[in-house]
Design an enzyme around this catalytic site. Structure first.
Site, PDB file in Angstrom:
ATOM      1  N   ARG A 113     -14.465  21.372  -8.311  1.00 49.68           N
ATOM      2  CA  ARG A 113     -13.052  21.197  -8.631  1.00 49.68           C
ATOM      3  C   ARG A 113     -12.240  22.170  -7.786  1.00 49.68           C
ATOM      4  NH1 ARG A 113     -12.107  24.070 -14.612  1.00 49.68           N
ATOM      5  NH2 ARG A 113     -12.817  26.150 -14.024  1.00 49.68           N
ATOM      6  N   ASN A 151      -4.466  21.976 -13.503  1.00 49.44           N
ATOM      7  CA  ASN A 151      -5.278  22.830 -14.373  1.00 49.44           C
ATOM      8  C   ASN A 151      -5.607  24.121 -13.637  1.00 49.44           C
ATOM      9  OD1 ASN A 151      -7.101  23.058 -16.912  1.00 49.44           O
ATOM     10  ND2 ASN A 151      -8.479  23.583 -15.233  1.00 49.44           N
ATOM     11  N   GLU A 152      -5.133  25.237 -14.177  1.00 50.16           N
ATOM     12  CA  GLU A 152      -5.487  26.573 -13.674  1.00 50.16           C
ATOM     13  C   GLU A 152      -5.232  26.719 -12.171  1.00 50.16           C
ATOM     14  OE1 GLU A 152      -8.862  27.928 -16.922  1.00 50.16           O
ATOM     15  OE2 GLU A 152      -9.549  27.107 -15.010  1.00 50.16           O
ATOM     16  N   GLU A 315      -6.582  27.225 -23.775  1.00 47.09           N
ATOM     17  CA  GLU A 315      -8.034  27.314 -23.941  1.00 47.09           C
ATOM     18  C   GLU A 315      -8.352  28.664 -24.571  1.00 47.09           C
ATOM     19  OE1 GLU A 315     -10.143  26.609 -20.293  1.00 47.09           O
ATOM     20  OE2 GLU A 315      -8.906  24.878 -19.754  1.00 47.09           O
ATOM     21  N   TRP A 323     -21.742  28.723 -16.676  1.00 47.53           N
ATOM     22  CA  TRP A 323     -22.000  27.657 -15.734  1.00 47.53           C
ATOM     23  C   TRP A 323     -23.501  27.668 -15.447  1.00 47.53           C
ATOM     24  CZ3 TRP A 323     -17.861  27.189 -11.291  1.00 47.53           C
ATOM     25  CH2 TRP A 323     -16.613  26.896 -11.869  1.00 47.53           C
TER      26      TRP A 323
END
Length: 686
Positions: A113, A151-152, A315, A323
């Site tokens: 991503r 996102n982020e 979040e 991960w």
């Protein structure tokens, strides 16, 4: 700034949900259980571009239509995300110019991503199109309340070196400087013969023999990255404002090389944050971790509060994090999930969504655990989340809209933060000093805000505080210095540390005596200085007040101070090295206030003594006595105060209440000694 806060009548608790990861037969049961846990909101779709647009120009909304319709049946509100953090494979294959590139010229490929760049013209067009299609389709859906852009931003990577980035950087520089002559001056290109004679010669930093780019170019690089990310976000924000004007707009995360304050002011209704205190604990092997570790996460939340006084945590940590290949964080202990949720709430969150509903069984984040485990059976995280939901359902309306109370502010600014990434002669001091001050204030139970200094900061913002700490403003303008003079003159106290005021806005070293623009305010100059490194050891300092027995060292860098004004009082001297006996800490009377100058980086012992000398006290002293292990936070609305007591210790802690009070979570009346369990929370109404 208040206009850039989230505005709610009831506290909103919820969870991040990925319906595309699960068989549809799970959805109704998931939503039913969410409602039983008193959740009211879900976030969806931030990584679902291919489901909305499986091939270029072909749009499908059936899956998420069913999700939103079912959420509406269960009276769950929905935050929709634009899915631009993960472009589809068809897009990156057809338009490889959208991919980001490393400093060394290696192109990131499809498969994770945030592998795109903000500068690609075609990527902006395609992002605008998917945003518009989603906005048109869902603008009137009764379940949708707001949008998260992307996102982020700048997570995973916050540097960009694609061909489109170099081209966009040139345009940005042309707009900023107008001519190559001005650019050459700002970057000091006469040094080492870097003078540019054509715009095509100008690039973002590229590999150099010593891995040391032009520092002035590197500073502008960070400014460009921030402006470029904001302009990318603006494409989507403008579409959402145009089409879905009845919904609010936010984005999540506060990451490097991004002026989140300006982005929020210009584009958003409020900022959202992703709060993972477990990063502060890491893989601590001991049974009793340092309670200042996850407690220190409150400083991050304070910075978020400086952007939006009331914000959303999009979040919130719920389980162990990992991960497959690089992140490995242990499980929160019983009570910590609840503690960290209330930590966010105490510091200004009026909406909290846990990450995530159920742990993924596929992909990179199969160890980034959510509330539910893979097996979907009850566990202690579900029980803890349920407890939080029922508590907030009962008392949340008393919390929302109440304001964090602080009389002290730590000042930061983006230019010094970004310049300090490369410059080892001041960057490390900032991190060291902010940690020292935050620890000292926390242990004294004195709440503190973060104040972001900009050219638009006003005296009205500063006078809200009795004390301002601006540890190492290396880049310091005359205009900022004048503003601080006005603040001190009317009765404020400001504290500076070493390396103050020796650079201008380009990062050039000023040809003026240190501390430059604030030399008059502080009444001192710097006659000599040294890094504390190699055979130099941090010397002790001697307090001139003989009653002070606090041991302290002058860390990282030492300015040897020369007193210039009769209004200056020497508070401490160096007690070793060739400058023993020279002033280390001074206080200058300036109008009705004082300016302090410390010739080193601050640690908690030095900060603690300055707090004593100023006479700051905890605002809860009249109500209760609290041990060091507990953080105290006050949120106030009108005449009502809610005092949060957060125990970061693995042992229960005793507090002593001097008055009879109501504990909001239990509803009990308390007086005298009271116990807060390990990782426990109390909220006292006063």
């Amino acid at each position: 700034m208040t206009s850039k806060s989230i505005h709610l009548d009831e506290f909103a608790l919820g969870v991040c949900y990925y319906p595309e990861h699960w068989d549809e037969r799970f959805w109704a049961d998931d939503f039913r259980r969410m409602k039983e846990m008193k959740f009211s909101v879900i976030r969806i779709a931030e990584f679902a571009w291919s489901l909305f647009e499986p091939e270029e120009g072909v749009f499908q909304f059936d899956l998420f239509d069913r999700v939103l319709n079912l959420a509406d049946e269960y009276e769950l509100k929905v935050i929709l995300c634009t899915p631009t953090a993960t472009p589809p494979a068809w897009l990156t294959s057809k338009y490889p110019e959208v991919l980001n590139v490393t400093l060394e010229g290696v192109t990131y490929q499809h498969g994770q991503r945030r592998h795109y760049n903000y500068s690609s013209p075609i990527y902006r067009v395609l992002c605008a199109r998917i945003t518009r299609e989603m906005a048109v389709h869902y603008k009137n859906h009764p379940a949708v309340i707001g949008w998260q852009i992307d996102n982020e931003f700048n997570c995973e990577t916050n540097v960009f070196y694609a061909a489109a980035d170099h081209a966009a950087f040139r345009i940005w520089l042309q707009q900023k400087y107008g001519s190559l002559e001005q650019l050459n001056f700002a970057w000091g290109t006469v040094f080492w013969n870097q003078i540019y004679s054509d715009w095509e010669q100008v690039h973002l930093p590229r590999p150099t023999p010593s891995n040391s780019p032009n520092p002035h170019q590197a500073l502008d690089e960070k400014r460009f990255i921030s402006d470029n990310a904001i302009s990318f976000a603006k494409v989507q924000a403008d579409i959402l404002r145009e089409i879905a004007s009845n919904h609010w707009v936010t984005t999540n995360g506060v990451f490097g090389h991004l002026d989140s304050h300006r982005m929020t002011d210009e584009l958003l209704d409020f900022i959202s944050y992703d709060s993972y205190p477990l990063f502060a604990l890491g893989n601590a092997p001991s049974a009793e971790v340092n309670p200042m570790q996850d407690r220190g996460w409150s400083r991050n939340l304070s910075n978020v509060r400086s952007i939006s006084p009331h914000f959303c945590v999009m979040e919130q940590q719920s389980g162990p994090g990992g991960w497959v290949n690089r992140i490995a964080l242990p499980s929160p202990r019983p009570g910590q999930m609840r503690l960290w949720a209330y930590q966010s709430i105490a510091h200004g969150a009026d909406m909290v969504l846990f990450f995530r509903w159920r742990t993924a069984t596929i992909g990179t984040e199969i160890y980034w655990h959510g509330i539910n485990d893979y097996h979907n059976q009850p566990n202690r995280r579900v029980a803890e989340a349920t407890q939080i939901g029922h508590e907030l359902n009962k008392i949340g309306r008393h919390i929302v809209g109440s304001s964090f109370i602080a009389e002290v502010a730590l000042i930061r600014d983006y230019d010094n933060e970004w310049d300090g990434e490369l410059d080892c002669w001041h960057g490390p001091m900032e991190r060291h000093s902010l940690s020292g001050w935050y620890k000292a204030l926390q242990h004294r139970h004195i709440p503190v805000n973060i104040l972001n200094m900009t050219p638009h900061t006003t005296l009205e913002e500063l006078v809200n505080y009795k004390l301002l700490v601006y540890p190492h403003p290396t880049i310091l303008s005359d205009e900022c210095a004048k503003l601080l003079e006005q603040y001190v003159h009317q009765g404020g106290q400001v504290v500076f540390g070493c390396r103050t005021g020796y650079k201008n806005i380009h990062g050039h070293c000023n040809m003026r005596v240190f501390p430059g623009p604030v030399a008059n305010l502080c009444g001192v100059t710097v006659e000599d200085f040294t890094l504390i490194t190699g055979f130099y050891k941090a010397p002790p300092i001697r307090w001139l007040d003989q009653k002070v027995t606090t041991l302290a060292t002058a860390d990282l860098f030492n300015d040897i101070i020369h007193v210039e004004s009769p209004t200056v009082e020497i508070i401490a001297e160096y007690a070793a090295e060739y400058y023993a006996g020279k002033p280390a800490l001074t206080r200058n009377k300036f109008g009705q206030g004082h300016a302090w100058y410390y010739g080193a980086a601050f640690n908690d012992a030095v900060a603690d003594e300055i707090i004593s000398q100023i006479g700051l006290e905890s605002c809860v002293n009249q109500l209760c006595s609290v041990p060091l292990e507990i953080e105290t936070v006050i949120r106030q609305s009108g005449d009502q105060q809610l005092i949060f007591l957060l125990n970061y210790s693995a042992q229960s802690q005793k507090i002593q209440l001097k008055l009879e009070v109501t504990e909001m979570l239990s509803g009990e009346q308390l007086e005298g000694d009271a116990i807060i369990e390990a990782f426990g929370v109390m909220i006292i109404k006063r």
